[in-house]
Design a protein around this motif. Structure first.
Motif, mmCIF file in Angstrom:
data_model
loop_
_atom_site.group_PDB
_atom_site.id
_atom_site.type_symbol
_atom_site.label_atom_id
_atom_site.label_comp_id
_atom_site.label_asym_id
_atom_site.label_seq_id
_atom_site.Cartn_x
_atom_site.Cartn_y
_atom_site.Cartn_z
ATOM 1 N N GLU A 199 0.920 12.515 1.255
ATOM 2 C CA GLU A 199 0.696 11.245 1.795
ATOM 3 C C GLU A 199 1.922 10.882 1.752
ATOM 4 O O GLU A 199 2.887 11.574 2.322
ATOM 5 C CB GLU A 199 0.226 9.935 1.318
ATOM 6 N N HIS B 114 3.199 8.670 3.968
ATOM 7 C CA HIS B 114 4.315 7.178 3.726
ATOM 8 C C HIS B 114 3.486 6.679 1.921
ATOM 9 O O HIS B 114 2.279 6.504 1.778
ATOM 10 C CB HIS B 114 3.596 6.631 4.570
ATOM 11 N N GLY B 115 4.442 5.785 1.847
ATOM 12 C CA GLY B 115 3.579 4.766 0.882
ATOM 13 C C GLY B 115 3.658 5.897 -0.240
ATOM 14 O O GLY B 115 2.875 4.932 -1.487
ATOM 15 N N THR C 176 4.291 3.267 -4.340
ATOM 16 C CA THR C 176 3.478 1.958 -4.180
ATOM 17 C C THR C 176 1.617 2.553 -3.545
ATOM 18 O O THR C 176 1.733 1.993 -5.152
ATOM 19 C CB THR C 176 3.462 1.267 -2.941
ATOM 20 N N ALA C 177 1.509 3.879 -4.035
ATOM 21 C CA ALA C 177 -0.041 4.127 -4.333
ATOM 22 C C ALA C 177 0.083 4.200 -5.527
ATOM 23 O O ALA C 177 -0.585 3.926 -6.452
ATOM 24 C CB ALA C 177 0.057 4.947 -2.962
ATOM 25 N N SER D 215 2.466 3.550 -8.119
ATOM 26 C CA SER D 215 2.679 2.576 -8.496
ATOM 27 C C SER D 215 1.409 1.866 -8.839
ATOM 28 O O SER D 215 0.935 1.253 -9.907
ATOM 29 C CB SER D 215 3.550 1.052 -8.216
ATOM 30 N N GLN D 216 0.525 1.551 -8.098
ATOM 31 C CA GLN D 216 -0.331 1.013 -7.957
ATOM 32 C C GLN D 216 -1.540 2.138 -9.049
ATOM 33 O O GLN D 216 -2.450 1.393 -9.988
ATOM 34 C CB GLN D 216 -1.701 1.011 -6.828
ATOM 35 N N PHE E 108 -0.657 0.939 -12.839
ATOM 36 C CA PHE E 108 -1.015 -0.176 -13.537
ATOM 37 C C PHE E 108 -2.376 0.385 -13.456
ATOM 38 O O PHE E 108 -2.744 -0.916 -14.737
ATOM 39 C CB PHE E 108 -0.341 -1.240 -11.526
ATOM 40 N N GLU E 109 -2.999 0.549 -13.288
ATOM 41 C CA GLU E 109 -4.358 1.032 -13.598
ATOM 42 C C GLU E 109 -5.063 1.531 -14.802
ATOM 43 O O GLU E 109 -5.365 0.832 -15.979
ATOM 44 C CB GLU E 109 -5.157 1.622 -12.740
ATOM 45 N N ASN F 234 10.935 0.831 -3.039
ATOM 46 C CA ASN F 234 8.929 -0.212 -3.502
ATOM 47 C C ASN F 234 8.795 0.422 -4.472
ATOM 48 O O ASN F 234 8.442 -1.167 -4.767
ATOM 49 C CB ASN F 234 8.789 0.434 -1.504
ATOM 50 N N ALA G 31 9.929 -2.193 -6.834
ATOM 51 C CA ALA G 31 9.530 -3.562 -6.559
ATOM 52 C C ALA G 31 8.187 -4.013 -7.124
ATOM 53 O O ALA G 31 7.801 -4.756 -7.935
ATOM 54 C CB ALA G 31 9.209 -4.170 -4.643
ATOM 55 N N ALA G 32 7.268 -2.775 -6.812
ATOM 56 C CA ALA G 32 5.984 -3.280 -7.732
ATOM 57 C C ALA G 32 5.743 -2.837 -8.645
ATOM 58 O O ALA G 32 5.149 -3.581 -9.340
ATOM 59 C CB ALA G 32 5.308 -1.249 -7.156
ATOM 60 N N HIS H 140 6.349 -5.871 -11.923
ATOM 61 C CA HIS H 140 4.695 -6.835 -11.579
ATOM 62 C C HIS H 140 3.472 -6.249 -13.175
ATOM 63 O O HIS H 140 3.169 -6.247 -13.780
ATOM 64 C CB HIS H 140 3.887 -6.727 -10.758
ATOM 65 N N ILE H 141 4.608 -4.808 -13.364
ATOM 66 C CA ILE H 141 4.275 -4.467 -14.728
ATOM 67 C C ILE H 141 4.927 -4.277 -16.234
ATOM 68 O O ILE H 141 6.125 -4.153 -15.667
ATOM 69 C CB ILE H 141 3.697 -3.048 -14.739
ATOM 70 N N ASN I 264 -3.520 2.679 5.458
ATOM 71 C CA ASN I 264 -2.761 3.797 5.346
ATOM 72 C C ASN I 264 -1.456 4.325 4.672
ATOM 73 O O ASN I 264 -1.644 5.020 4.568
ATOM 74 C CB ASN I 264 -3.360 4.815 6.978
ATOM 75 N N PHE I 265 -0.904 3.182 4.835
ATOM 76 C CA PHE I 265 0.676 3.556 4.316
ATOM 77 C C PHE I 265 0.561 2.854 2.669
ATOM 78 O O PHE I 265 2.138 2.534 2.482
ATOM 79 C CB PHE I 265 0.968 2.630 5.274
ATOM 80 N N HIS I 266 0.492 2.151 2.005
ATOM 81 C CA HIS I 266 0.031 1.554 1.249
ATOM 82 C C HIS I 266 1.025 0.622 1.084
ATOM 83 O O HIS I 266 1.993 0.818 -0.034
ATOM 84 C CB HIS I 266 0.499 2.670 -0.057
ATOM 85 N N ILE J 191 -0.691 -3.534 -1.868
ATOM 86 C CA ILE J 191 -0.923 -3.136 -3.151
ATOM 87 C C ILE J 191 -1.576 -3.563 -3.649
ATOM 88 O O ILE J 191 -1.563 -4.880 -4.227
ATOM 89 C CB ILE J 191 -0.263 -1.725 -3.786
ATOM 90 N N GLN J 192 -2.546 -3.959 -4.764
ATOM 91 C CA GLN J 192 -3.326 -4.592 -5.598
ATOM 92 C C GLN J 192 -3.145 -4.306 -7.316
ATOM 93 O O GLN J 192 -3.324 -3.748 -7.834
ATOM 94 C CB GLN J 192 -4.653 -4.727 -5.350
ATOM 95 N N LEU J 193 -2.174 -5.716 -7.806
ATOM 96 C CA LEU J 193 -2.191 -5.513 -9.149
ATOM 97 C C LEU J 193 -2.443 -6.072 -9.620
ATOM 98 O O LEU J 193 -1.800 -7.412 -9.688
ATOM 99 C CB LEU J 193 -0.005 -5.411 -9.362
ATOM 100 N N VAL K 33 0.132 -7.404 -3.645
ATOM 101 C CA VAL K 33 2.053 -7.455 -3.405
ATOM 102 C C VAL K 33 1.957 -6.382 -1.510
ATOM 103 O O VAL K 33 1.228 -5.677 -1.450
ATOM 104 C CB VAL K 33 2.468 -6.669 -4.029
ATOM 105 N N PHE L 92 4.533 -4.675 1.363
ATOM 106 C CA PHE L 92 5.514 -4.283 1.574
ATOM 107 C C PHE L 92 6.132 -4.335 2.621
ATOM 108 O O PHE L 92 5.880 -3.759 3.391
ATOM 109 C CB PHE L 92 5.542 -2.560 0.580
ATOM 110 N N LEU M 67 6.741 -0.447 5.267
ATOM 111 C CA LEU M 67 5.811 0.472 5.314
ATOM 112 C C LEU M 67 4.696 -0.295 5.457
ATOM 113 O O LEU M 67 3.917 0.765 6.462
ATOM 114 C CB LEU M 67 5.182 0.926 3.485
#
Lengths: 112, 294
Positions: free
Chosen positions: A47, A49-50, A53-54, A56-57, A60-61, A76, A79-80, A83-84, B86-88, B91-93, B98, B100, B103
């Motif tokens: 990817e 970008h991101g 955070t991806a 991190s998602q 989390f799962e 980033n 920060a995500a 939450h865990i 597309n840029f994440h 997100i869903q925790l 959440v 960002f 981004l």
């Protein structure tokens, strides 16, 4: 306890991937069942970008209790991950998963 | 000065530290001795042209971008928002969405596709635009806040501000960011002429080639200024000759110039050769433009 490793390969002898967001694999070890399972993270790795955070998602799962990685997540992703409820151990790069796990057991890995 | 269409010039380089700001500030100040000129510092990640002018602040405004804001009370946690980003940036925790902001590319997909309208878009400041005046010179800069990642929207907005307010000025000069990536494309894409400034070293030549490929892809007329002439080797000159690229001027490597620059001073009044070089550059730009429009 469930332990997640950022890993460059899929076995105990693989080297820890120092990157969090763009790690090749996430390897999970379940201490109860003593089983190793592998999540291919290559779709996130490419990817633009991101990636932090991806990943991190994904983490989390997977709901690990401990994450063992190298450089440590960036801002980033950190920060995500707040939450865990999970312990993050860093600076395990250059180690194999097995060595990193042993060091974690001996309390030798640094907490982020 | 003859009446003609306002001229927009970008001063760019592949390599950083080759003299974009030196040339931008001196050329702008030199033109301002005679007529109105707009200097726009588009190096929004590290603007520094302003160090060379003591202008009066005319106007200041935040640079805003639109980002989604999660409304927990409306959200059903369907997950569409995170799937379409597309840029994440969303997100869903578990039970939490959440966002960002850094981004987010303000595409509105999450907001528009949310069935419950639980992600309304709100403005967020990403930096500040300032407009200064010093005699005939209008100086405009944008400065991104620490931690912001996206230079392109700030560059685009700053250009639009300058064009909207001072579009009739005879000259607009963009001090571009270094490199050849998106911010440079944004800074260069709508100008009439590009000045590529380089140093005569292997490193300078390597990055000049990349910059030349970039402006050629954008089909912009351009010329090269060699700064710190006298160091390195002749490869830049040989390359320009082979590629039929006009060399607009050469500015000699000089401790005096470096000293003036380092103390935040303009150079051309202290170093006559630089004044000559500026006039050569200006003449060349005007001549090329006349040729273009005939």
């Amino acid at each position: 306890m469930k332990i997640a490793f950022t890993s460059s390969g899929t076995t105990w002898e693989s080297i820890i991937d120092p990157r969090f967001g763009r790690t090749e694999y996430i390897v999970m070890y379940d201490e109860e069942s003593q089983e190793l399972s592998v999540v291919d993270n290559s779709s996130v790795k490419n990817e633009a970008h991101g990636a932090g955070t991806a990943t991190s998602q994904r983490i989390f799962e997977l709901q690990p209790d401990v994450l063992i990685t190298g450089n440590g997540p960036g801002d980033n992703a950190s920060a995500a991950l707040k939450h865990i409820k999970m312990k993050i151990l860093v600076n395990a790069h250059d180690l194999t998963l097995r060595q990193a796990y042993e060091q974690y057991k001996n309390g030798e890995l640094k907490e982020q | 000065m003859i009446n003609r269409k306002p001229l927009k010039i970008a001063i760019a380089s592949g390599k950083g530290g080759t003299g974009k700001t030196t040339l931008s500030t001196n050329l702008a100040a030199y033109i301002a001795e005679q007529q109105e000129v707009v200097l726009v510092d588009l190096d929004v990640e590290e603007p520094n042209s302003g160090l060379f002018f003591n202008g009066e602040l005319i106007h200041e405004e935040p640079n805003l971008k639109m980002i989604p804001q999660w409304d927990e009370s409306k959200c059903t946690l369907c997950g569409i928002c995170r799937k379409v980003c597309n840029f994440h940036a969303v997100i869903q925790l578990g039970p939490t969405i959440v966002v960002f902001p850094q981004l987010c590319h303000s595409c509105y997909a999450c907001s528009e596709l949310c069935p419950e309208n639980a992600l309304p878009m709100i403005p967020k400041s990403t930096g500040t635009l300032k407009d200064f005046r010093s005699g005939n010179l209008h100086f405009i800069e944008s400065r991104m806040d620490v931690g912001e990642e996206q230079a392109v929207p700030a560059i685009s907005k700053t250009k639009n501000y300058a064009a909207g307010k001072y579009g009739n000025a005879n000259f607009t000069i963009y001090d571009s960011p270094p490199g050849t990536s998106c911010p440079v494309i944004e800074a260069v894409k709508d100008v009439d002429f590009v000045i590529l400034i380089t140093e005569p070293t292997p490193f300078g030549l390597h990055d000049l080639r990349l910059a030349v490929e970039t402006v050629r892809a954008l089909k912009k007329p351009f010329g090269v200024v060699i700064n710190r002439y006298g160091i390195g080797n002749d490869e830049v000159i040989e390359y320009c000759t082979e590629e039929d690229i006009p060399i607009l001027a050469k500015i000699a490597n000089s401790r005096k110039i470096a000293g003036l620059y380092s103390s935040g001073k303009l150079i051309y009044n202290e170093v006559p050769e630089v004044k000559t070089a500026l006039q050569e550059i200006l003449d060349h730009c005007l001549k090329m433009m006349e040729g273009e429009h005939k």
